[in-house]
Scaffold this motif. Structure first.
Motif, PDB file in Angstrom:
ATOM      1  N   ARG A  49      -4.461   9.166   3.660  1.00 28.02           N
ATOM      2  CA  ARG A  49      -3.323  10.011   3.341  1.00 28.02           C
ATOM      3  C   ARG A  49      -2.118   9.152   3.026  1.00 28.02           C
ATOM      4  O   ARG A  49      -2.099   7.949   3.314  1.00 28.02           O
ATOM      5  N   ALA A  50      -1.095   9.744   2.445  1.00 27.23           N
ATOM      6  CA  ALA A  50       0.113   9.001   2.082  1.00 27.23           C
ATOM      7  C   ALA A  50       0.886   8.567   3.314  1.00 27.23           C
ATOM      8  O   ALA A  50       0.872   9.248   4.347  1.00 27.23           O
ATOM      9  N   TYR A  51       1.569   7.420   3.207  1.00 25.70           N
ATOM     10  CA  TYR A  51       2.496   7.029   4.265  1.00 25.70           C
ATOM     11  C   TYR A  51       3.480   8.175   4.514  1.00 25.70           C
ATOM     12  O   TYR A  51       4.002   8.780   3.575  1.00 25.70           O
ATOM     13  N   GLY A  52       3.720   8.462   5.782  1.00 22.02           N
ATOM     14  CA  GLY A  52       4.634   9.534   6.150  1.00 22.02           C
ATOM     15  C   GLY A  52       3.939  10.843   6.428  1.00 22.02           C
ATOM     16  O   GLY A  52       4.507  11.724   7.087  1.00 22.02           O
ATOM     17  N   ALA A  84       0.829  -1.200   0.000  1.00 17.81           N
ATOM     18  CA  ALA A  84       0.000   0.000   0.000  1.00 17.81           C
ATOM     19  C   ALA A  84       0.865   1.253   0.000  1.00 17.81           C
ATOM     20  O   ALA A  84       2.073   1.199   0.266  1.00 17.81           O
ATOM     21  N   THR A  85       0.254   2.368  -0.321  1.00 14.28           N
ATOM     22  CA  THR A  85       0.951   3.651  -0.289  1.00 14.28           C
ATOM     23  C   THR A  85       0.247   4.658   0.609  1.00 14.28           C
ATOM     24  O   THR A  85       0.773   5.739   0.854  1.00 14.28           O
ATOM     25  N   THR A  86      -0.950   4.307   1.070  1.00 16.38           N
ATOM     26  CA  THR A  86      -1.726   5.227   1.902  1.00 16.38           C
ATOM     27  C   THR A  86      -2.273   4.514   3.138  1.00 16.38           C
ATOM     28  O   THR A  86      -2.347   3.288   3.193  1.00 16.38           O
ATOM     29  N   TYR A  87      -2.676   5.321   4.129  1.00 25.69           N
ATOM     30  CA  TYR A  87      -3.278   4.764   5.341  1.00 25.69           C
ATOM     31  C   TYR A  87      -4.357   5.715   5.841  1.00 25.69           C
ATOM     32  O   TYR A  87      -4.399   6.891   5.472  1.00 25.69           O
ATOM     33  N   THR A  88      -5.236   5.177   6.694  1.00 22.17           N
ATOM     34  CA  THR A  88      -6.327   5.971   7.245  1.00 22.17           C
ATOM     35  C   THR A  88      -6.369   5.817   8.763  1.00 22.17           C
ATOM     36  O   THR A  88      -6.579   4.708   9.270  1.00 22.17           O
ATOM     37  N   VAL A 127       2.769  12.619  14.702  1.00 21.14           N
ATOM     38  CA  VAL A 127       2.975  11.180  14.564  1.00 21.14           C
ATOM     39  C   VAL A 127       2.426  10.738  13.213  1.00 21.14           C
ATOM     40  O   VAL A 127       1.394  11.238  12.757  1.00 21.14           O
ATOM     41  N   ALA A 128       3.144   9.830  12.556  1.00 16.87           N
ATOM     42  CA  ALA A 128       2.741   9.362  11.230  1.00 16.87           C
ATOM     43  C   ALA A 128       3.005   7.878  11.071  1.00 16.87           C
ATOM     44  O   ALA A 128       3.953   7.341  11.660  1.00 16.87           O
ATOM     45  N   ILE A 129       2.184   7.218  10.286  1.00  9.56           N
ATOM     46  CA  ILE A 129       2.415   5.832   9.880  1.00  9.56           C
ATOM     47  C   ILE A 129       3.263   5.874   8.615  1.00  9.56           C
ATOM     48  O   ILE A 129       3.034   6.695   7.713  1.00  9.56           O
ATOM     49  N   THR A 130       4.257   4.979   8.521  1.00 10.43           N
ATOM     50  CA  THR A 130       5.210   5.076   7.405  1.00 10.43           C
ATOM     51  C   THR A 130       5.250   3.854   6.489  1.00 10.43           C
ATOM     52  O   THR A 130       5.993   3.855   5.497  1.00 10.43           O
ATOM     53  N   GLY A 131       4.480   2.796   6.793  1.00 10.20           N
ATOM     54  CA  GLY A 131       4.524   1.618   5.932  1.00 10.20           C
ATOM     55  C   GLY A 131       3.468   0.605   6.302  1.00 10.20           C
ATOM     56  O   GLY A 131       2.657   0.813   7.219  1.00 10.20           O
ATOM     57  N   ASP A 132       3.477  -0.522   5.588  1.00  7.80           N
ATOM     58  CA  ASP A 132       2.495  -1.583   5.797  1.00  7.80           C
ATOM     59  C   ASP A 132       2.635  -2.231   7.170  1.00  7.80           C
ATOM     60  O   ASP A 132       3.742  -2.337   7.718  1.00  7.80           O
ATOM     61  N   ALA A 133       1.523  -2.714   7.688  1.00  7.42           N
ATOM     62  CA  ALA A 133       1.512  -3.372   8.988  1.00  7.42           C
ATOM     63  C   ALA A 133       2.009  -4.802   8.907  1.00  7.42           C
ATOM     64  O   ALA A 133       1.908  -5.470   7.873  1.00  7.42           O
ATOM     65  N   THR A 134       2.548  -5.257  10.027  1.00  2.10           N
ATOM     66  CA  THR A 134       2.792  -6.673  10.260  1.00  2.10           C
ATOM     67  C   THR A 134       1.853  -7.068  11.392  1.00  2.10           C
ATOM     68  O   THR A 134       2.083  -6.705  12.549  1.00  2.10           O
ATOM     69  N   SER A 160      -5.865   1.720   9.225  1.00  2.00           N
ATOM     70  CA  SER A 160      -6.266   0.788   8.164  1.00  2.00           C
ATOM     71  C   SER A 160      -5.742   1.287   6.838  1.00  2.00           C
ATOM     72  O   SER A 160      -5.260   2.406   6.707  1.00  2.00           O
ATOM     73  N   ASN A 161      -5.805   0.435   5.820  1.00  2.00           N
ATOM     74  CA  ASN A 161      -5.505   0.820   4.433  1.00  2.00           C
ATOM     75  C   ASN A 161      -6.842   0.887   3.670  1.00  2.00           C
ATOM     76  O   ASN A 161      -7.751   0.123   3.964  1.00  2.00           O
ATOM     77  N   PRO A 162      -7.039   1.720   2.676  1.00  2.00           N
ATOM     78  CA  PRO A 162      -5.992   2.608   2.148  1.00  2.00           C
ATOM     79  C   PRO A 162      -5.942   3.844   2.951  1.00  2.00           C
ATOM     80  O   PRO A 162      -5.811   4.861   2.926  1.00  2.00           O
TER      81      PRO A 162
END
Length: 216
Positions: A79-82, A32-36, A114-121, A214-216
């Motif tokens: 929004r975009a990661y980061g 993914a490239t975005t998160y919510t 604070v920001a999310i920067t990538g996919d979850a594990t 969550s994504n996206p």
């Protein structure tokens, strides 16, 4: 001996950074490239066993209380990661000390985000604290540190945990450079990498919901 210790610490940081790069190139590309972010509107990250370690000098400062509170930005919007997911404008710390320097005042500055920067594990998301800045003052030692704190945010437990090793936070140069005889004794220098220990748990204030990602 101090110079040898600093050289060894620097080599360890360099090796860790190289290993991190190799690890990133070995993993598959993120899906993914975005998160919510969903939740809030308020957020209240309560610190637990928060510490700051100058890696090259091998000096650790601990704080009994270090809390970050604010609000979720545009809950429910992708929004975009980061990109920032939350703003943390109310910053407080107390009970900070160093084994040699004694009681120390740590004053966090400005508005952290604070920001999310990538996919979850699983439920663990790569995340970072951004715009981090703090002034540190002890007897005969004053300096500032700024940068980022990279880590993970688990939306199941609501815990942000800094990554081990260099966090992205460094001691400032110029007006924020270490000054005072105790800073010399502790071998604190501009550009030193700061490792951040402990964790922060989001404990939503009354009327606010937990932070879900969550994504996206």
């Amino acid at each position: 001996m101090k110079k040898l210790n600093r050289f060894a610490s620097t080599m360890m940081v360099t090796t860790a950074a190289a290993s991190a790069v190799l690890a990133m190139t070995a993993t598959s590309a993120q899906a993914a490239t975005t998160y919510t972010p969903t939740g809030g509107p308020g957020a209240n990250f309560v610190g637990s066993s928060v510490s700051f370690t100058d890696i090259e000098a091998g000096q650790t400062l601990t704080c009994t209380q270090f809390d970050l509170s604010g609000s979720i930005i545009s809950s429910g919007s992708s929004r975009a990661y980061g990109a920032d997911g939350g703003t943390l404008g109310t910053l407080s710390s107390s009970g900070c000390s160093h084994p040699l320097a004694g009681p120390t005042t740590v004053t966090p500055n400005g508005t952290w985000t604070v920001a999310i920067t990538g996919d979850a594990t699983g439920s663990s998301w790569p995340a970072k604290l951004k715009n981090v800045s703090a002034d540190v003052s002890a007897v005969n030692c004053d300096f500032s540190a700024s940068g980022e704190v990279n880590g993970t945010f688990n939306d199941s437990t609501q815990v942000f945990t800094p990554n081990a090793g260099a966090s992205g936070l460094t001691i400032d140069s110029g007006a924020g450079a270490p000054t005072g005889s105790m800073c010399v004794t502790l071998d604190l220098q501009s550009g030193d990498n700061v490792a951040v220990g402990g964790s922060w748990t989001n404990t939503p204030p009354s009327g606010s919901a937990a932070l879900d990602i969550s994504n996206p």
